[in-house]
Design an enzyme around this catalytic site. Structure first.
Site, PDB file in Angstrom:
ATOM      1  N   TYR A  37     -26.464  14.632   5.413  1.00 39.19           N
ATOM      2  CA  TYR A  37     -25.514  14.896   5.932  1.00 39.19           C
ATOM      3  C   TYR A  37     -23.668  14.127   5.172  1.00 39.19           C
ATOM      4  CZ  TYR A  37     -22.607  15.555  10.323  1.00 39.19           C
ATOM      5  OH  TYR A  37     -21.360  15.639  10.847  1.00 39.19           O
TER       6      TYR A  37
ATOM      7  N   TYR B 197       8.547  -1.596  -1.265  1.00 31.94           N
ATOM      8  CA  TYR B 197       8.848  -0.760  -0.218  1.00 31.94           C
ATOM      9  C   TYR B 197       7.029  -0.086   0.059  1.00 31.94           C
ATOM     10  CZ  TYR B 197       9.321   3.621   2.362  1.00 31.94           C
ATOM     11  OH  TYR B 197       9.669   5.075   2.453  1.00 31.94           O
TER      12      TYR B 197
END
Length: 532
Positions: free
Chosen positions: A150, A418
């Protein structure tokens, strides 16, 4: 939210999430083609939804069935606008040593190959502006025992989402995914009934203290398939109540007696205007966000370090919206601004931490600690202080949205400070989601790509950045608009996002999904309008 008269396919339509998808899309005015296995009652389901909707029995793992399905679509409608790949086999919880190859392959066939075949056939019929939304799973992101097939299938579906988004962006087809956590569906109820899942323990592991409702997954898919998500492709939106944000021993939420009411049904609307504070709200993305919330009926506080700009934007919005001055790098200024909000309104319902500055392009060997500290003071510490002060004025139901960046995930050299600040913003969102989710508060990050703001336009005019190359690096071939970020922020702050907590949503035209060498698109030399 949705364009009217769309033709929409929903697979796995007879299950919990599938039924919710059918209902919400039909209410929007879409024509729904509900698809599920024979014997699931999908034909009768579509008939109950209303005239025009149809139910078709189909096994998505069989290519012949898939082709026959689309032949019927061709004959009846001649086109397709949206595909929601929801059909799946749930986890069997079989130990690894007892898992047969046949079971493993069958799971991959239904959960991975089937959605690929559906997407392939859908894309052949789709026009520009169409969308594919895959319902993946948190199991495809985080490992869990006894879920080998899964989890592998859902991880593969997430990968397909990103690669197909990049391939089909040039055709104007977007591909996104929703990654649900534990959802109160018949599948999960069966796991509980058979003793394969301890649901009270699941609730204690979720910061929000409950499982998700199917309609909360449907609402997320609905947004990603809408025109408001026009610049979102390749993105995977976790709808998990904060599960992924909690990473320490112990419980994320105190024990809950019985089943929480919000797990059983959607609470009624709170009503009234919300008080929304938008930092850096005077121009660019901030101005677009301010306008979007004001248009939705909220009271907006435009907070900006430019007093004239804040007042001018508030005047554009009109009463009762206000403009207040704040320097987010100055703690005293932040405390004073929120004190003024408290005096005027007595509360805050939503904070949008948008204020930020861009890095310079100075090489690392020439950067100083002072340069880095100044940027962090605005982009990261400032966002933290604003959140801290806003939380003091929030009640359960409050939302904090932080503006991240594509540099959160993919930093650029030499824009080191940044990138670090935006990585910090993402984890700040997650930490607060884990801590304050039990108090009924939600947190999320919106991560823009290249957006054509006045600041970006100035960079382009100055020639400091090669925007032709940037457009070619973006799978969708162009920069985004401030309104794209505003629409994403407005959704994440809405009741439709009520189980989204700690997640990050990339609004980047596919930038963070592209991993090939070379260019992602031919680019588009035409520019989009900037917000004044």
């Amino acid at each position: 939210m949705a364009a009217k008269d769309r033709i929409v396919i929903v697979t796995g339509a007879a299950g919990g999430i599938g039924r919710a998808l059918v209902d919400v899309l039909a209410r929007d005015g879409d024509t729904v083609v509900a698809v599920d296995l024979p014997g699931t009652g999908v034909v009768e389901l579509a008939q109950k939804v209303g005239t025009g909707h149809i139910g078709i029995e189909c096994d998505v793992a069989r290519e012949g069935d898939v082709k026959a399905l689309f032949a019927m679509i061709d004959e009846r409608f001649g086109r397709l606008d949206v595909l929601v790949n929801n059909a799946a086999m749930g986890p069997t919880m079989t130990p690894t040593v007892d898992t047969s190859v046949d079971l493993f392959r069958r799971t991959l066939s239904v959960n991975l190959i089937g959605p690929f075949m559906m997407a392939r056939e859908a894309a052949r019929r789709m026009r520009a502006g169409s969308a594919i939304v895959n319902i993946a799973s948190l199991a495809g992101i985080l490992g869990n025992p006894r879920r080998n097939a899964y989890s592998a299938s859902k991880a593969g579906l997430i990968s397909f989402t990103k690669s197909l988004a990049c391939e089909w962006a040039s055709r104007g087809i977007r591909v996104c995914a929703v990654a649900p956590g534990y959802v109160r569906t018949p599948m999960v109820e069966e796991l509980e009934r058979t003793g394969k899942a301890d649901i009270p323990a699941v609730r204690r592991r979720v910061p929000m203290g409950r499982m998700c409702r199917p309609d909360e997954i449907a609402s997320a898919a609905r947004f990603l398939a809408s025109s408001q998500a026009r610049y979102i492709t390749g993105s995977v939106l976790a709808v998990d109540g904060g599960w992924m944000s909690f990473n320490q021993p112990g419980e994320a939420h105190p024990p809950v007696d019985g089943t929480p009411a919000a797990e059983l049904g959607r609470p009624g609307p709170s009503g009234g205007s919300r008080v929304v504070v938008v930092t850096g709200g005077a121009e660019g993305i901030g101005a677009a966000i301010s306008y979007r919330f004001a248009r939705g009926g909220d009271i907006v506080v435009v907070a900006d370090r430019n007093p004239a700009g804040a007042l001018a934007q508030a005047e554009k919005l009109g009463a009762p919206h206000v403009g207040l001055v704040v320097d987010v790098a100055d703690e005293a200024s932040v405390v004073a601004m929120f004190g003024e909000v408290a005096r005027r309104f007595g509360r805050i319902d939503i904070l949008v931490n948008n204020a930020a500055v861009a890095d310079t392009f100075t090489p690392a060997l020439e950067q100083t600690p002072e340069h880095i500290e100044r940027l962090l003071d605005i982009n990261l510490t400032g966002a933290f202080v604003c959140a801290r002060e806003a939380l003091k004025l929030m009640k359960p139901g409050g939302v904090v949205l932080n503006l991240g960046s594509i540099n959160t995930f993919l930093p650029f050299a030499p824009r080191h400070a940044y990138g670090a600040s935006k990585a910090g913003i993402d984890i700040l969102t997650r930490c607060m989601a884990a801590e304050l989710g039990p108090k009924g508060l939600r947190f999320a990050t919106v991560a823009p790509g290249y957006i054509r703001t006045p600041g970006v336009a100035a960079l382009e005019t100055s020639g400091k950045v090669d925007f032709g190359a940037i457009r070619r690096r973006i799978p969708m071939g162009d920069l985004g608009r401030p309104d794209d970020i505003a629409d994403a922020a407005h959704f994440l702050a809405s009741d439709d996002a009520s189980y989204i907590n700690g997640a990050i949503l990339y609004v980047d035209g596919g930038w963070t999904s592209f991993g090939n060498a070379g260019f992602a698109s031919a680019g588009n030399d035409e520019t989009t309008d900037a917000v004044e």
